[in-house]
Structures are given as C-alpha cells and as structure tokens.
Design an enzyme around this catalytic site. Structure first.
Site, PDB file in Angstrom:
ATOM      1  N   ASP A 191      85.836 107.120  -7.105  1.00 38.65           N
ATOM      2  CA  ASP A 191      86.451 106.163  -8.028  1.00 38.65           C
ATOM      3  C   ASP A 191      85.348 105.581  -8.895  1.00 38.65           C
ATOM      4  OD1 ASP A 191      88.726 104.369  -8.932  1.00 38.65           O
ATOM      5  OD2 ASP A 191      87.281 102.869  -8.239  1.00 38.65           O
ATOM      6  N   GLU A 275      88.797 111.045 -10.601  1.00 40.75           N
ATOM      7  CA  GLU A 275      89.907 110.703 -11.493  1.00 40.75           C
ATOM      8  C   GLU A 275      89.539 111.018 -12.930  1.00 40.75           C
ATOM      9  OE1 GLU A 275      92.944 106.922 -12.272  1.00 40.75           O
ATOM     10  OE2 GLU A 275      91.073 106.655 -11.173  1.00 40.75           O
ATOM     11  N   CYS A 327      98.794 102.120  -1.127  1.00 42.60           N
ATOM     12  CA  CYS A 327      98.035 101.856   0.103  1.00 42.60           C
ATOM     13  C   CYS A 327      97.587 103.181   0.699  1.00 42.60           C
ATOM     14  CB  CYS A 327      98.895 101.080   1.102  1.00 42.60           C
ATOM     15  SG  CYS A 327      98.110 100.862   2.730  1.00 42.60           S
ATOM     16  N   CYS A 330      99.182 103.632   4.568  1.00 36.15           N
ATOM     17  CA  CYS A 330     100.584 103.968   4.841  1.00 36.15           C
ATOM     18  C   CYS A 330     101.283 104.621   3.668  1.00 36.15           C
ATOM     19  CB  CYS A 330     101.354 102.715   5.257  1.00 36.15           C
ATOM     20  SG  CYS A 330     101.502 101.460   3.948  1.00 36.15           S
ATOM     21  N   CYS A 346      98.144  95.055   1.926  1.00 36.69           N
ATOM     22  CA  CYS A 346      99.353  95.864   1.785  1.00 36.69           C
ATOM     23  C   CYS A 346     100.560  95.079   2.312  1.00 36.69           C
ATOM     24  CB  CYS A 346      99.193  97.179   2.542  1.00 36.69           C
ATOM     25  SG  CYS A 346     100.674  98.230   2.514  1.00 36.69           S
ATOM     26  N   CYS A 349     102.114  97.455   5.623  1.00 44.24           N
ATOM     27  CA  CYS A 349     101.431  97.583   6.918  1.00 44.24           C
ATOM     28  C   CYS A 349     100.420  96.471   7.166  1.00 44.24           C
ATOM     29  CB  CYS A 349     100.729  98.942   7.018  1.00 44.24           C
ATOM     30  SG  CYS A 349      99.410  99.195   5.795  1.00 44.24           S
ATOM     31  N   ASP A 356      88.326  99.323  -4.848  1.00 41.98           N
ATOM     32  CA  ASP A 356      87.666 100.569  -5.232  1.00 41.98           C
ATOM     33  C   ASP A 356      87.671 101.577  -4.090  1.00 41.98           C
ATOM     34  OD1 ASP A 356      87.134  99.445  -7.707  1.00 41.98           O
ATOM     35  OD2 ASP A 356      85.198  98.641  -7.071  1.00 41.98           O
TER      36      ASP A 356
END
Length: 415
Positions: A191, A275, A327, A330, A346, A349, A356
């Site tokens: 990232d 990315e 997330c 999960c 999150c 969960c 990052d």
C-alpha cells in the site's frame, strides 16, 4: 530479454564539440523529415516513406551547400534519427487505433536546439569497447567512461545522452538471459502512501525519504538567484545549470533509493501485488508536490521489470478496489473513511486496524485472487523466461551490485 545499462561519460572539449554537432545534425534531420510528412499530410498526399526521406534529407542533402555539414557526423546518427521518427509515428498510430496500452500518445513534434536534453543513437557498427576502458564512438573519438558495473554481454546499441545539467551518459542495450532467483513461498501486498512511502502486508513500513522536501531550501535560494539574472545572459545560463544540477541530485538520490527498495522487495518475495494508483490525477491536487516527490510510478515500474528479470510474479490491483474500506480479518465492508482516520475498528468483528496495514493486506488478498483467476495484467517471468526475447523497460541507472558468486562476463575491458 533486453536490458539497458547506463554509465557516466567524461568527454574532453573537442569531443563535447563533436557531440554537440552530432546532436544538432540529428535534430535537423528529424525536423526536415517531420516537415515533409506534415506538408504531405496537409496537401492530402500519401504518407512519405522512410526510404524516400533518407534519399532526400540525408543522401542528397549532403551534396547541397546549405546541408553540407551533415557529412561531418556519422551517417549512423542521421539514419537512427529517421528511425526514431518512424517509431514516434508508429506509437502515435497505434495509440489512435487502440493497439498501444496506456495514455494516448500525440504526434511527433519539432525539436529545438534550446532543449536541455539531447541524445543520439548508434548501432553496433558505429561504436566499440576499447582495451583501455574507453568507448570509441564514430566521428567523436574515445570517450572516457566511469564503469560502475560490468556489462553482462556485448552491447547491441548505444545512446549518448546529455541531460539538462550538462552531464553525459552512455546507455548500452544488451541481450541477456533472465537472472532467475530461487523460488520462495512468500508474497506481499504493498500500500503506497505519503506518511509512509509503502506499507507491506507483513507489517513492515518504509518511511518516505522526501528528497525534494529536504532540498527545497537550497532550491528556493538558487531559483531566486536565477530569476534575478537577465534573460539571454551568460550569468542566467550558469544559474540555470546550477539549478538543473541540484534537481539532478534530487532525482538521482530518489532513483537510487527506489532501486534499492524495489530490489529488496523482489528478492524477498515470490509474488508482489500493488495498487494501481492514478498518479496523474493525484498530481493535480493540493498534494501534488508530495506525490511527485514520492515517485510512485517509477517505483512500480521498477518492481514490474525486476519481476520479469528475476522470475517473480507481479500484479496490479485495480484502483477501484476498496482496500481501505474492507476489513482484512472478516471481509466486512465498513464504508469510506477520510484520510485523517489512521485507525478504525471493524463494526462486524471488532478488530482494530491500522489503515495502511489493513489496505496492504487487502491488496495481497485481491492480488492472489487475480493471479488465481488468470487475469493478472502482469509479466510472470517464471513461465516465459528464456523462451522469448522479452523487452524489459529498464531504468536509466540500475543501482546495486551483482550478487556474490555471479559469473563475470566479458563486455567491459579494463576492470
């Protein structure tokens, strides 16, 4: 595969004059041939072939009084300039037809003698490596070269480049076999950001060196001195070179750092996923200076061609993928978050995420899925290494040294 190696050259005064003349002659041939094709297009005539341009603008032009000085440089320089024009037109036509990937390419433009960067190309018949470590260039002489590393094979072409700061470089293209590294069982997602240059999915964070920001104070002082000089004066030309040299130092430091970090990532991982950021779009925002200072595009390009060179897998994750909203524990999509939110919990969960690190993990999962589905827009050298003559977009300078135990090949004498 084809790889480019670049070395610093130190021509003397007479050789600098010969190179300047070669730069000028190549520019004149380019402009004359481009003018003929544009005039033919405006008149509705057929596309002028390269053979006809070579006969008119090189062979016959040398016999005229106004172009007789074309005989003072190597004919290879003039022919290569015409070939470069053909390549520029081909790229333009392929871009119009959709055959060329990436952003649209415009038609060739005229070259100016005021351009701060000049270059000429030679094929294998117009240069040779000498026993004393110099490089003979036709109609120029033996150029003194700083050999920073060995050439892996005999070069097939040479490009002499003069950059905006007045430095000379010899760029060799060589055909080599891929240097396949031992296979690993590790992969990583990356990232890219500004607070940290890169965050890897294994938790490693690479701080951003911010080379331009560190040199801003000195650059500001030199830019002020340049703005005070009268336009067209010798003092202004000297001040411009000082500013260009400082910018070149910043670019060299950034490029060297990119090479070292990209090489470390490629050697430590069998697969690398990153990315696909819209750098051109981010370059038009208030973060433009920081985005350009980071140099994400150059870094990703290094990762891509080094993956080909060393037999690694590389894939880009589409920029529309919500890496910061999902997330990684999960898979629950928690919605968009502003940039100032660096940690979040999150709602499904209850896992506390570093923004990052979570994004890097999601890039890793999405990259694995893309490769498993066979849709990776990537070059996987482990499948095609040694089977094709693959063109690799190598950078101007390749930092680092060959690994210990790597066999030394001939190609650079005097070392």
């Amino acid at each position: 595969m084809r790889v480019r190696y670049s070395y610093r050259a130190y021509p003397d005064a007479s050789q600098c004059r010969a190179l300047a003349q070669a730069f000028g002659c190549a520019r004149v041939v380019w402009n004359d041939c481009l003018r003929d094709r544009k005039e033919a297009h405006a008149a509705g005539l057929a596309y002028v072939k390269s053979a006809e341009l070579s006969r008119l603008r090189i062979t016959q032009a040398k016999r005229t009084e106004e172009r007789a000085w074309l005989t003072d440089v190597s004919a290879v320089v003039l022919q290569q300039s015409l070939r470069d024009l053909d390549t520029a037109y081909k790229n333009f036509f392929d871009s119009l037809k959709g055959k060329r990937q990436g952003r649209k390419v415009g038609p060739p433009q005229y070259k100016s003698k005021k351009d701060t960067r000049q270059s000429i190309r030679f094929n294998a018949n117009a240069f040779s490596l000498q026993d004393d470590g110099t490089v003979y260039v036709a109609k120029v002489g033996n150029l003194k070269v700083k050999w920073s590393r060995r050439l892996p094979a005999v070069p097939t072409s040479l490009t002499v480049v003069k950059d905006s700061s007045g430095r000379y470089f010899l760029s060799f293209v060589v055909d080599t076999e891929p240097d396949i590294l031992p296979e690993l069982d590790t992969d990583t997602g990356i990232d890219l950001g500004l607070s940290h240059f890169a965050v890897l999915s294994d938790g490693r964070k690479i701080d951003s060196p911010r080379f331009l920001r560190r040199a801003e104070k000195k650059l500001k002082r030199m830019q002020k001195a340049l703005s005070r000089k009268a336009k067209g004066s010798n003092n202004r030309a000297k001040a411009r070179i000082k500013v260009a040299r400082q910018h070149a130092k910043v670019a060299d430091r950034r490029r060297d750092w990119h090479h070292k970090e990209s090489t470390r990532i490629i050697r430590d991982n069998q697969a690398v996923f990153v990315e696909d950021l819209s750098v051109s779009g981010l370059g038009r925002t208030r973060l433009a200076k920081s985005v350009h200072d980071a140099g994400w595009s150059a870094f990703v390009g290094m990762l891509e061609y080094k993956a080909v060179k060393h037999g690694r897998t590389f894939a880009k994750v589409d920029r529309s993928f919500p890496s910061s909203q999902v997330c990684s524990a999960c898979g629950f999509r928690d919605g968009p978050k502003p940039l100032h939110v660096r940690e979040w919990t999150c709602g499904e969960c209850g896992t506390v995420h570093d923004r990052d690190h979570n994004a890097a993990g999601n890039v890793l999962f999405e990259g694995r899925r893309i490769v498993a589905a066979g849709r990776a827009e990537t070059l996987n050298a482990s499948q095609s290494a040694g089977k094709t003559r693959m063109k690799v977009p190598a950078q101007r300078v390749e930092a680092g040294s060959p690994r210990k135990g790597q066999p030394t090949q001939t190609g650079i004498p005097g070392l």
